[in-house]
Design a protein around this motif. Structure first.
Motif, PDB file in Angstrom:
ATOM      1  N   PHE A  18       0.844  -1.316   0.475  1.00 30.82           N
ATOM      2  CA  PHE A  18      -0.175  -0.212   0.093  1.00 30.82           C
ATOM      3  C   PHE A  18       0.622   1.099  -0.169  1.00 30.82           C
ATOM      4  O   PHE A  18       0.075   2.169   0.139  1.00 30.82           O
ATOM      5  CB  PHE A  18      -0.296   0.266   1.001  1.00 30.82           C
ATOM      6  CG  PHE A  18      -1.913  -0.823   1.082  1.00 30.82           C
ATOM      7  CD1 PHE A  18      -3.240  -0.715   0.580  1.00 30.82           C
ATOM      8  CD2 PHE A  18      -2.187  -1.973   1.855  1.00 30.82           C
ATOM      9  CE1 PHE A  18      -4.358  -1.184   0.652  1.00 30.82           C
ATOM     10  CE2 PHE A  18      -3.097  -3.546   1.404  1.00 30.82           C
ATOM     11  CZ  PHE A  18      -4.083  -2.705   0.588  1.00 30.82           C
ATOM     12  N   HIS A  22       0.986   2.378   9.000  1.00 33.10           N
ATOM     13  CA  HIS A  22      -0.175   2.137   9.665  1.00 33.10           C
ATOM     14  C   HIS A  22      -0.774   3.223  10.287  1.00 33.10           C
ATOM     15  O   HIS A  22      -1.531   3.394  10.837  1.00 33.10           O
ATOM     16  CB  HIS A  22       0.435   0.904  10.237  1.00 33.10           C
ATOM     17  CG  HIS A  22       0.212  -0.251   9.630  1.00 33.10           C
ATOM     18  ND1 HIS A  22      -0.221  -1.646  10.355  1.00 33.10           N
ATOM     19  CD2 HIS A  22       0.087  -0.599   8.578  1.00 33.10           C
ATOM     20  CE1 HIS A  22      -0.214  -2.098   9.338  1.00 33.10           C
ATOM     21  NE2 HIS A  22       0.097  -1.530   8.103  1.00 33.10           N
ATOM     22  N   HIS A  23       0.856   4.602  10.631  1.00 36.97           N
ATOM     23  CA  HIS A  23       0.373   5.192  11.323  1.00 36.97           C
ATOM     24  C   HIS A  23       0.835   6.770  10.769  1.00 36.97           C
ATOM     25  O   HIS A  23       2.585   6.438  10.069  1.00 36.97           O
ATOM     26  CB  HIS A  23       0.428   5.577  12.972  1.00 36.97           C
ATOM     27  CG  HIS A  23      -0.135   4.346  13.601  1.00 36.97           C
ATOM     28  ND1 HIS A  23       0.926   2.503  13.549  1.00 36.97           N
ATOM     29  CD2 HIS A  23      -1.473   3.753  14.536  1.00 36.97           C
ATOM     30  CE1 HIS A  23      -0.590   1.996  13.992  1.00 36.97           C
ATOM     31  NE2 HIS A  23      -1.228   2.576  14.497  1.00 36.97           N
ATOM     32  N   PRO A  56      -9.728  -1.620  10.905  1.00 35.07           N
ATOM     33  CA  PRO A  56      -8.330  -2.702  10.435  1.00 35.07           C
ATOM     34  C   PRO A  56      -8.321  -2.423  12.014  1.00 35.07           C
ATOM     35  O   PRO A  56      -8.186  -1.095  12.136  1.00 35.07           O
ATOM     36  CB  PRO A  56      -8.494  -2.822   9.516  1.00 35.07           C
ATOM     37  CG  PRO A  56      -8.565  -1.489   8.407  1.00 35.07           C
ATOM     38  CD  PRO A  56      -9.231  -0.876   9.101  1.00 35.07           C
ATOM     39  N   GLY A  58      -5.333  -4.353  12.894  1.00 31.55           N
ATOM     40  CA  GLY A  58      -3.732  -4.157  12.818  1.00 31.55           C
ATOM     41  C   GLY A  58      -3.274  -4.257  13.753  1.00 31.55           C
ATOM     42  O   GLY A  58      -3.614  -5.552  14.524  1.00 31.55           O
ATOM     43  N   LEU A  59      -2.656  -3.784  14.401  1.00 27.92           N
ATOM     44  CA  LEU A  59      -1.691  -3.980  15.860  1.00 27.92           C
ATOM     45  C   LEU A  59      -2.185  -3.552  17.380  1.00 27.92           C
ATOM     46  O   LEU A  59      -2.084  -3.834  17.890  1.00 27.92           O
ATOM     47  CB  LEU A  59      -0.389  -3.128  16.096  1.00 27.92           C
ATOM     48  CG  LEU A  59       1.092  -3.287  15.122  1.00 27.92           C
ATOM     49  CD1 LEU A  59       2.267  -1.999  15.487  1.00 27.92           C
ATOM     50  CD2 LEU A  59       1.659  -4.753  15.862  1.00 27.92           C
ATOM     51  N   ASP A  87      -5.130  -9.507   7.684  1.00 25.09           N
ATOM     52  CA  ASP A  87      -3.587  -9.768   7.858  1.00 25.09           C
ATOM     53  C   ASP A  87      -3.286  -9.955   9.315  1.00 25.09           C
ATOM     54  O   ASP A  87      -2.865  -9.927   9.713  1.00 25.09           O
ATOM     55  CB  ASP A  87      -3.121  -8.700   7.002  1.00 25.09           C
ATOM     56  CG  ASP A  87      -2.081  -9.305   6.707  1.00 25.09           C
ATOM     57  OD1 ASP A  87      -1.410 -10.144   7.039  1.00 25.09           O
ATOM     58  OD2 ASP A  87      -0.506  -8.882   5.979  1.00 25.09           O
ATOM     59  N   GLU A 132     -10.639 -11.377   8.538  1.00 25.72           N
ATOM     60  CA  GLU A 132     -11.074 -11.227   7.474  1.00 25.72           C
ATOM     61  C   GLU A 132     -11.424 -10.554   6.725  1.00 25.72           C
ATOM     62  O   GLU A 132     -10.753  -8.937   7.807  1.00 25.72           O
ATOM     63  CB  GLU A 132     -13.242 -11.834   8.145  1.00 25.72           C
ATOM     64  CG  GLU A 132     -13.165 -12.743   7.038  1.00 25.72           C
ATOM     65  CD  GLU A 132     -14.929 -12.625   7.111  1.00 25.72           C
ATOM     66  OE1 GLU A 132     -15.774 -12.879   7.681  1.00 25.72           O
ATOM     67  OE2 GLU A 132     -15.389 -13.199   6.178  1.00 25.72           O
ATOM     68  N   ASP A 151     -10.596   2.972  10.672  1.00 29.34           N
ATOM     69  CA  ASP A 151      -8.656   3.091  10.608  1.00 29.34           C
ATOM     70  C   ASP A 151      -8.089   2.790   9.087  1.00 29.34           C
ATOM     71  O   ASP A 151      -6.819   1.940   9.386  1.00 29.34           O
ATOM     72  CB  ASP A 151      -7.976   3.002  11.328  1.00 29.34           C
ATOM     73  CG  ASP A 151      -6.659   3.541  11.630  1.00 29.34           C
ATOM     74  OD1 ASP A 151      -6.384   4.338  10.487  1.00 29.34           O
ATOM     75  OD2 ASP A 151      -6.099   3.343  12.998  1.00 29.34           O
ATOM     76  N   PHE A 153      -6.160   1.661   5.507  1.00 28.86           N
ATOM     77  CA  PHE A 153      -5.391   2.603   4.349  1.00 28.86           C
ATOM     78  C   PHE A 153      -6.491   3.908   3.715  1.00 28.86           C
ATOM     79  O   PHE A 153      -7.090   3.484   3.946  1.00 28.86           O
ATOM     80  CB  PHE A 153      -4.482   2.039   4.160  1.00 28.86           C
ATOM     81  CG  PHE A 153      -3.426   0.962   4.005  1.00 28.86           C
ATOM     82  CD1 PHE A 153      -2.395   1.626   5.292  1.00 28.86           C
ATOM     83  CD2 PHE A 153      -3.610  -0.407   4.072  1.00 28.86           C
ATOM     84  CE1 PHE A 153      -1.379   0.961   6.069  1.00 28.86           C
ATOM     85  CE2 PHE A 153      -3.109  -1.319   5.051  1.00 28.86           C
ATOM     86  CZ  PHE A 153      -2.133  -0.889   5.501  1.00 28.86           C
ATOM     87  N   LEU A 161     -12.087   0.535   0.058  1.00 36.40           N
ATOM     88  CA  LEU A 161     -12.381   0.026   1.716  1.00 36.40           C
ATOM     89  C   LEU A 161     -13.061   2.062   2.160  1.00 36.40           C
ATOM     90  O   LEU A 161     -13.243   1.898   3.257  1.00 36.40           O
ATOM     91  CB  LEU A 161     -11.167  -0.185   3.052  1.00 36.40           C
ATOM     92  CG  LEU A 161     -10.414  -1.015   1.847  1.00 36.40           C
ATOM     93  CD1 LEU A 161      -8.924  -2.060   2.960  1.00 36.40           C
ATOM     94  CD2 LEU A 161     -10.815  -2.011   3.097  1.00 36.40           C
TER      95      LEU A 161
HETATM   96  C1  LIG Z   1      -3.855   1.665   8.943  1.00 32.76           C
HETATM   97  S1  LIG Z   1      -3.144   0.368   9.281  1.00 32.76           S
HETATM   98  C2  LIG Z   1      -4.476  -0.289  11.328  1.00 32.76           C
HETATM   99  C3  LIG Z   1      -3.890   0.982  12.019  1.00 32.76           C
HETATM  100  C4  LIG Z   1      -4.855  -0.040  13.236  1.00 32.76           C
HETATM  101  N1  LIG Z   1      -5.819  -0.119  13.504  1.00 32.76           N
HETATM  102  C5  LIG Z   1      -3.792   0.362  14.440  1.00 32.76           C
HETATM  103  O1  LIG Z   1      -4.670   0.636  15.281  1.00 32.76           O
HETATM  104  O2  LIG Z   1      -2.889  -0.614  14.884  1.00 32.76           O
HETATM  105  C6  LIG Z   1      -4.606  -0.681   8.012  1.00 32.76           C
HETATM  106  C7  LIG Z   1      -5.335  -2.091   8.109  1.00 32.76           C
HETATM  107  O3  LIG Z   1      -6.149  -1.858   7.515  1.00 32.76           O
HETATM  108  C8  LIG Z   1      -5.687  -3.758   7.296  1.00 32.76           C
HETATM  109  N2  LIG Z   1      -6.843  -4.107   5.805  1.00 32.76           N
HETATM  110  C9  LIG Z   1      -5.986  -3.891   4.075  1.00 32.76           C
HETATM  111  N3  LIG Z   1      -7.207  -4.312   4.228  1.00 32.76           N
HETATM  112  C10 LIG Z   1      -8.150  -4.786   4.416  1.00 32.76           C
HETATM  113  C11 LIG Z   1      -9.153  -5.409   4.378  1.00 32.76           C
HETATM  114  N4  LIG Z   1     -10.003  -5.620   3.271  1.00 32.76           N
HETATM  115  N5  LIG Z   1     -10.383  -5.892   5.534  1.00 32.76           N
HETATM  116  C12 LIG Z   1      -9.448  -6.180   6.744  1.00 32.76           C
HETATM  117  N6  LIG Z   1      -8.304  -5.446   6.998  1.00 32.76           N
HETATM  118  C13 LIG Z   1      -7.375  -4.919   6.374  1.00 32.76           C
HETATM  119  C14 LIG Z   1      -4.062  -4.163   7.268  1.00 32.76           C
HETATM  120  O4  LIG Z   1      -3.563  -5.169   7.027  1.00 32.76           O
HETATM  121  C15 LIG Z   1      -3.468  -3.074   8.376  1.00 32.76           C
HETATM  122  O5  LIG Z   1      -3.637  -3.816   9.899  1.00 32.76           O
END
Ligand SMILES: C[S@@+](CC[C@H](N)C(=O)[O-])C[C@H]1O[C@@H](n2cnc3c(N)ncnc32)[C@H](O)[C@@H]1O
Length: 239
Positions: A18, A22-23, A56, A58-59, A87, A132, A151, A153, A161
């Motif tokens: 992408f 992530h932040h 999503p 994420g961490l 993921d 999922e 949250d 991308f 999304l």
């Molecule tokens: C900006 S990060 C989220 C950061 C998270 N909220 C945190 O507090 O750490 C975006 C996340 O979206 C996930 N992601 C990307 N496409 C997705 C999808 N179609 N469905 C669910 N998660 C998805 C990525 O794996 C990534 O972990």
């Protein structure tokens, strides 16, 4: 995918596919606290059990920052969190992410997720993690959340999304009457979609990014948009 230490010392991940962190580099924890948790404080103070949809995941920074904030509130609400993340590789990173000592303790309760456990029942929160694609998970969701954090991308790198019909329609259906939907984007197309779904919207702080975020609710919000911004929202065609 690799780790980057942000300005407040908290680590984030850079995603090469992408081409995004992530932040915000101002601070992963700082962003989670000020762009999500703190904006939710009115809702968090209003009840002793809060139903949160965090996606999503994420961490898991947004949940961790929310739990921190809750401990400073007089009612110390219990957080009943449902989270979605596509993921599992990211979830596994929670256990090995180079958090400094203070953050390591905060993330400790989430480490069991890395072993494939998807439910946690803790003293201050419960978590049901759905691994999922959110585009597949959302149509199956039937709930009534007090808070929704969105949250993904950015709309520029992941436009699917941010679809009104495939994402925000379901978020609106699952948001209770007094609930807040909080996202970091200022996209006019996203805002227009939220208005079309019957939600009220207001801008939030721009901390760490060029533009402010957006808060949406079925209840009236004090509105600080200028006439010029409204015109842009009404005209918005693309992200
Ligand atoms: C900006 S990060 C989220 C950061 C998270 N909220 C945190 O507090 O750490 C975006 C996340 O979206 C996930 N992601 C990307 N496409 C997705 C999808 N179609 N469905 C669910 N998660 C998805 C990525 O794996 C990534 O972990």
């Amino acid at each position: 995918m690799h780790y980057v230490i942000t300005q407040d010392g908290s680590p984030t991940i850079y995603d090469e596919n992408f081409k995004e962190h992530h932040h915000s580099l101002i601070g992963a924890y700082t962003e989670a606290f000020y762009k999500f948790a703190q904006l939710a404080s009115t809702v968090l103070r209003s009840k002793n059990t809060i139903k949160l949809l965090d996606l999503p995941f994420g961490l898991g920074y947004n949940l961790v920052a929310t739990l921190d904030l809750c401990q400073t509130l007089p009612n110390k609400p219990f957080i009943e969190c449902t989270a979605i993340e596509k993921d599992f590789e990211i979830i596994q990173k929670i256990a090995v992410c180079p958090f400094e000592e203070n953050l390591k303790n905060k993330f400790e309760p989430l480490k069991v997720l890395s072993c494939g456990q998807n439910q946690i029942h803790g003293k201050y929160f419960s978590l049901n993690l759905i691994i999922e694609d959110l585009l597949l998970a959302l149509p199956k969701l039937k709930d009534n959340f007090d808070l929704i954090y969105y949250d993904a991308f950015s709309p520029r790198s992941a436009p699917a999304l941010w679809s009104k019909d495939n994402v925000f329609k379901y978020l609106a259906e699952n948001l209770n009457e007094n609930g807040f939907l909080i996202t970091y984007t200022a996209s006019n197309k996203v805002r227009k979609g939220l208005l079309e779904l019957g939600l009220n919207i207001a801008p939030t702080s721009a901390l760490g990014r060029k533009m402010p975020g957006t808060i949406a609710s079925k209840q009236k919000l004090s509105n600080r948009f200028t006439e010029e911004t409204w015109q842009k929202i009404q005209k918005a065609q693309s992200y």
